[in-house]
Motif scaffolding. Structure first.
Motif, PDB file in Angstrom:
ATOM      1  N   MET A 361      14.708   8.691  14.706  1.00  0.00           N
ATOM      2  CA  MET A 361      14.102   8.486  13.388  1.00  0.00           C
ATOM      3  C   MET A 361      14.049   7.005  13.031  1.00  0.00           C
ATOM      4  N   PHE A 362      13.105   6.691  12.150  1.00  0.00           N
ATOM      5  CA  PHE A 362      12.892   5.322  11.687  1.00  0.00           C
ATOM      6  C   PHE A 362      13.731   5.066  10.433  1.00  0.00           C
ATOM      7  N   GLY A 363      14.386   3.917  10.387  1.00  0.00           N
ATOM      8  CA  GLY A 363      15.163   3.521   9.211  1.00  0.00           C
ATOM      9  C   GLY A 363      14.950   2.049   8.913  1.00  0.00           C
ATOM     10  N   ARG A 364      15.192   1.657   7.676  1.00  0.00           N
ATOM     11  CA  ARG A 364      14.997   0.253   7.303  1.00  0.00           C
ATOM     12  C   ARG A 364      16.052  -0.177   6.287  1.00  0.00           C
ATOM     13  N   ILE A 365      16.331  -1.468   6.301  1.00  0.00           N
ATOM     14  CA  ILE A 365      17.257  -2.070   5.348  1.00  0.00           C
ATOM     15  C   ILE A 365      16.565  -3.241   4.660  1.00  0.00           C
ATOM     16  N   THR A 366      17.034  -3.553   3.476  1.00  0.00           N
ATOM     17  CA  THR A 366      16.501  -4.687   2.721  1.00  0.00           C
ATOM     18  C   THR A 366      17.655  -5.607   2.369  1.00  0.00           C
ATOM     19  N   LEU A 367      17.573  -6.863   2.803  1.00  0.00           N
ATOM     20  CA  LEU A 367      18.632  -7.834   2.575  1.00  0.00           C
ATOM     21  C   LEU A 367      18.169  -8.875   1.556  1.00  0.00           C
ATOM     22  N   PRO A 368      18.977  -9.166   0.530  1.00  0.00           N
ATOM     23  CA  PRO A 368      18.605 -10.221  -0.436  1.00  0.00           C
ATOM     24  C   PRO A 368      18.713 -11.597   0.213  1.00  0.00           C
ATOM     25  N   LEU A 369      17.724 -12.450  -0.073  1.00  0.00           N
ATOM     26  CA  LEU A 369      17.725 -13.811   0.469  1.00  0.00           C
ATOM     27  C   LEU A 369      18.218 -14.839  -0.537  1.00  0.00           C
ATOM     28  N   GLY A 370      18.487 -14.379  -1.772  1.00  0.00           N
ATOM     29  CA  GLY A 370      19.047 -15.294  -2.775  1.00  0.00           C
ATOM     30  C   GLY A 370      18.018 -16.163  -3.464  1.00  0.00           C
ATOM     31  N   GLU A 371      16.734 -15.990  -3.184  1.00  0.00           N
ATOM     32  CA  GLU A 371      15.684 -16.798  -3.803  1.00  0.00           C
ATOM     33  C   GLU A 371      14.834 -15.897  -4.701  1.00  0.00           C
ATOM     34  N   LYS A 372      14.552 -16.361  -5.936  1.00  0.00           N
ATOM     35  CA  LYS A 372      13.734 -15.589  -6.872  1.00  0.00           C
ATOM     36  C   LYS A 372      12.304 -16.122  -6.883  1.00  0.00           C
ATOM     37  N   GLN A 373      11.350 -15.189  -6.948  1.00  0.00           N
ATOM     38  CA  GLN A 373       9.944 -15.541  -7.015  1.00  0.00           C
ATOM     39  C   GLN A 373       9.272 -14.724  -8.110  1.00  0.00           C
ATOM     40  N   GLN A 374       8.246 -15.325  -8.716  1.00  0.00           N
ATOM     41  CA  GLN A 374       7.464 -14.628  -9.729  1.00  0.00           C
ATOM     42  C   GLN A 374       6.473 -13.703  -9.032  1.00  0.00           C
ATOM     43  N   ARG A 375       6.588 -12.422  -9.338  1.00  0.00           N
ATOM     44  CA  ARG A 375       5.725 -11.447  -8.691  1.00  0.00           C
ATOM     45  C   ARG A 375       5.170 -10.486  -9.725  1.00  0.00           C
ATOM     46  N   ILE A 376       4.040  -9.896  -9.376  1.00  0.00           N
ATOM     47  CA  ILE A 376       3.415  -8.883 -10.218  1.00  0.00           C
ATOM     48  C   ILE A 376       3.671  -7.525  -9.586  1.00  0.00           C
ATOM     49  N   LEU A 377       4.285  -6.643 -10.366  1.00  0.00           N
ATOM     50  CA  LEU A 377       4.576  -5.289  -9.901  1.00  0.00           C
ATOM     51  C   LEU A 377       3.860  -4.295 -10.795  1.00  0.00           C
ATOM     52  N   ILE A 378       3.289  -3.264 -10.188  1.00  0.00           N
ATOM     53  CA  ILE A 378       2.643  -2.198 -10.939  1.00  0.00           C
ATOM     54  C   ILE A 378       3.132  -0.862 -10.391  1.00  0.00           C
ATOM     55  N   PRO A 379       3.040   0.218 -11.189  1.00  0.00           N
ATOM     56  CA  PRO A 379       3.426   1.535 -10.668  1.00  0.00           C
ATOM     57  C   PRO A 379       2.552   1.929  -9.485  1.00  0.00           C
ATOM     58  N   ALA A 380       3.157   2.533  -8.493  1.00  0.00           N
ATOM     59  CA  ALA A 380       2.420   2.893  -7.280  1.00  0.00           C
ATOM     60  C   ALA A 380       1.362   3.953  -7.549  1.00  0.00           C
ATOM     61  N   LYS A 417       9.108   2.883  -6.086  1.00  0.00           N
ATOM     62  CA  LYS A 417       7.859   3.359  -6.691  1.00  0.00           C
ATOM     63  C   LYS A 417       7.097   2.249  -7.404  1.00  0.00           C
ATOM     64  N   GLN A 418       7.395   0.997  -7.060  1.00  0.00           N
ATOM     65  CA  GLN A 418       6.675  -0.160  -7.595  1.00  0.00           C
ATOM     66  C   GLN A 418       5.969  -0.869  -6.444  1.00  0.00           C
ATOM     67  N   VAL A 419       4.733  -1.304  -6.689  1.00  0.00           N
ATOM     68  CA  VAL A 419       3.935  -1.969  -5.665  1.00  0.00           C
ATOM     69  C   VAL A 419       3.727  -3.423  -6.069  1.00  0.00           C
ATOM     70  N   GLU A 420       3.992  -4.303  -5.112  1.00  0.00           N
ATOM     71  CA  GLU A 420       3.757  -5.726  -5.353  1.00  0.00           C
ATOM     72  C   GLU A 420       2.276  -6.027  -5.151  1.00  0.00           C
ATOM     73  N   ILE A 421       1.682  -6.733  -6.112  1.00  0.00           N
ATOM     74  CA  ILE A 421       0.277  -7.137  -6.025  1.00  0.00           C
ATOM     75  C   ILE A 421       0.228  -8.589  -5.581  1.00  0.00           C
ATOM     76  N   VAL A 422      -0.311  -8.808  -4.413  1.00  0.00           N
ATOM     77  CA  VAL A 422      -0.391 -10.159  -3.855  1.00  0.00           C
ATOM     78  C   VAL A 422      -1.615 -10.891  -4.377  1.00  0.00           C
ATOM     79  N   ALA A 423      -2.722 -10.198  -4.528  1.00  0.00           N
ATOM     80  CA  ALA A 423      -3.961 -10.833  -5.004  1.00  0.00           C
ATOM     81  C   ALA A 423      -4.795  -9.776  -5.709  1.00  0.00           C
ATOM     82  N   GLY A 424      -5.601 -10.242  -6.698  1.00  0.00           N
ATOM     83  CA  GLY A 424      -6.509  -9.342  -7.405  1.00  0.00           C
ATOM     84  C   GLY A 424      -6.167  -9.148  -8.863  1.00  0.00           C
ATOM     85  N   LEU A 425      -4.913  -9.379  -9.274  1.00  0.00           N
ATOM     86  CA  LEU A 425      -4.492  -9.239 -10.657  1.00  0.00           C
ATOM     87  C   LEU A 425      -3.742 -10.485 -11.088  1.00  0.00           C
TER      88      LEU A 425
END
Length: 449
Positions: A361-380, A417-425
């Motif tokens: 089976m496929f599994g994934r982990i997410t590690l914090p890098l300690g850097e904050k960025q301004q991002r746009i998140l919308i409901p998926a 359940k949040q999607v990052e918007i890279v471009a368009g909004l």
């Protein structure tokens, strides 16, 4: 009224111009005419396509349709901690390919793929009748060698008893020899003085000679007994070595015979059955692939440039989308050698299996890098999917009437359940969050408060 006809041109100048205008077209070949016509069609088609792409997609019909009441959300950029997402596959800690080291017919192999077993359970049996005969022969050799050793030990005991007896007799004969020597010397002295007869001296000499002979015989018997003891000891040592060799043969035969029984090395499950009962097995032939499904680990290949963000003992959350499960665990091992092809390091994360996780089976982990960025998140759930494109409905105005405009966007990571918007909004845009399947581009809407 009279009509006059003439073959002469009315105006030579006009006629010459006409000929000049027509002469180039008349000189073009049909092939060139085809090329010109094709180019004109391609140009017309491209122009039409550009006009279709650049013109407003807000159809009058959509603008004139009744307004649909919708809910909206004003987008605001958020300061999000930058993360590193790594993925890998589940692998068993205990896995093995069971094979045989002997040749023979498979007499037992009843397990099938998916069957579970316990450690020490007999999984397969190979016919090793020939090896059983070799084992019996080796055991018989041990018995024979031990019998010879016992015989020589008996001879050794007899030789030792004779030696003891000769040594006891030697003491007596040496005492008798000593007395005979003293008596002979005395008689010789007395005879020189004339105190005894020659006959008495002769008897003393005879007794001394007999005592010396007896001592010599005893010494010869002692040497003979000692030689017999030495021979017996050598024979015993030789046949004890033969016993050990025969016992080694028995051990070897027992081991070879044991290879005909395939025993489970751990608790596990059969992954693949590679042979069947009745087949001939050869040394090294694989019979079963097995693994322990209760001891699993996630193996992730971490690129060399990302290794600095990973450390042993680091707490991580592992996500398995296939079973919708998240586990809290920690990094157990970083293999201290890079893959020479991918320049990546293997990271192992132990998993406490809940029974839903399966090897591969496929599994994934997410590690914090300690850097904050301004991002746009919308409901998926507000994303519209059109083929390979994704978009959202944005609120705009056509005069005083708010309308829904479909805007294509480029998405990034999906998390919680949040999607990052890279471009368009952009921050401040107002998007529609419900009834998106009822909307069309340019649809009139009424915003619910």
């Amino acid at each position: 009224m009279t009509h006059t006809t003439s073959d002469e041109p009315l105006d030579p100048t006009i006629d010459g111009l006409t000929e000049q205008k027509q002469s180039p077209s008349l000189r073009l070949s049909p092939k060139k005419w085809g090329l010109l016509l094709g180019s004109a069609l391609l140009l017309a088609g491209g122009t039409w396509g550009i006009l279709q792409l650049t013109r407003s997609t807000h159809s009058p019909e959509a603008a004139l349709a009744p307004a649909i009441a919708v809910e909206t959300l004003t987008i605001r950029s958020q300061a999000i901690v930058n993360t590193l997402e790594l993925s890998g596959s589940i692998r068993p800690v205990d896995q093995a390919t069971l094979s045989t080291r002997v040749m023979g017919r498979i007499t037992k192999l009843s397990l099938e793929s998916g069957d579970r077993f316990r450690k020490g359970q007999v999984l397969a049996q190979i016919d090793v009748t020939d090896m059983t005969a070799q084992t019996n022969q080796a055991k018989s050799g041990v018995v024979q060698a031990q019998s010879v050793v016992m015989q020589h030990q008996a001879e050794l005991s007899r030789s030792q008893a004779m030696l003891n007896q000769f040594q006891e007799q030697k003491i007596e004969t040496q005492a008798a020899l000593q007395l005979a020597t003293i008596a002979q010397r005395r008689m010789a002295t007395l005879r020189s003085d004339g105190a005894v007869s020659q006959e008495q001296l002769d008897r003393a000499n005879t007794v001394l000679t007999q005592a010396k002979s007896k001592v010599a015989q005893i010494n010869a018997g002692i040497r003979q007994a000692e030689a017999a003891i030495s021979q017996s000891n050598a024979a015993i040592a030789q046949f004890r070595s033969a016993v050990k060799q025969a016992e080694s043969g028995v051990t070897s035969a027992d081991i070879n015979e044991s290879y005909g029984t395939i025993v489970a090395p751990f608790n596990g499950v059969v992954i693949q059955k590679l042979a069947y009962e009745g087949e001939m097995a050869a040394p090294g032939m694989a019979l079963l692939k097995v693994e322990n499904p209760d001891k699993l680990q996630l193996e992730i290949a971490v690129p060399e440039e990302k290794l600095r963000f990973v450390r042993v003992g680091q707490s991580v959350k592992v996500r398995f989308d296939a079973v919708n499960q998240t586990l809290n665990t920690s990094i157990q091992q970083i293999v201290p050698a890079a893959d020479p092809k991918s320049r990546s390091f293997l990271v192992k994360i132990p998993l406490s299996n809940s029974g839903r996780l399966i090897s591969g089976m496929f599994g994934r982990i997410t590690l914090p890098l300690g850097e904050k960025q301004q991002r746009i998140l919308i409901p998926a759930n507000v994303l519209m999917q059109r083929g390979q494109l994704q978009g959202v409905y944005v609120v705009e105005k056509s005069g005083s009437q708010p309308i829904a405009v479909l805007r294509w966007v480029k998405v990034g990571k999906v998390q919680n359940k949040q999607v990052e918007i890279v471009a368009g909004l952009m921050s401040g845009d107002r998007i529609i969050t419900n009834k998106i399947n009822q909307l069309s581009d340019g649809q009139a809407i009424a915003i619910e408060q």
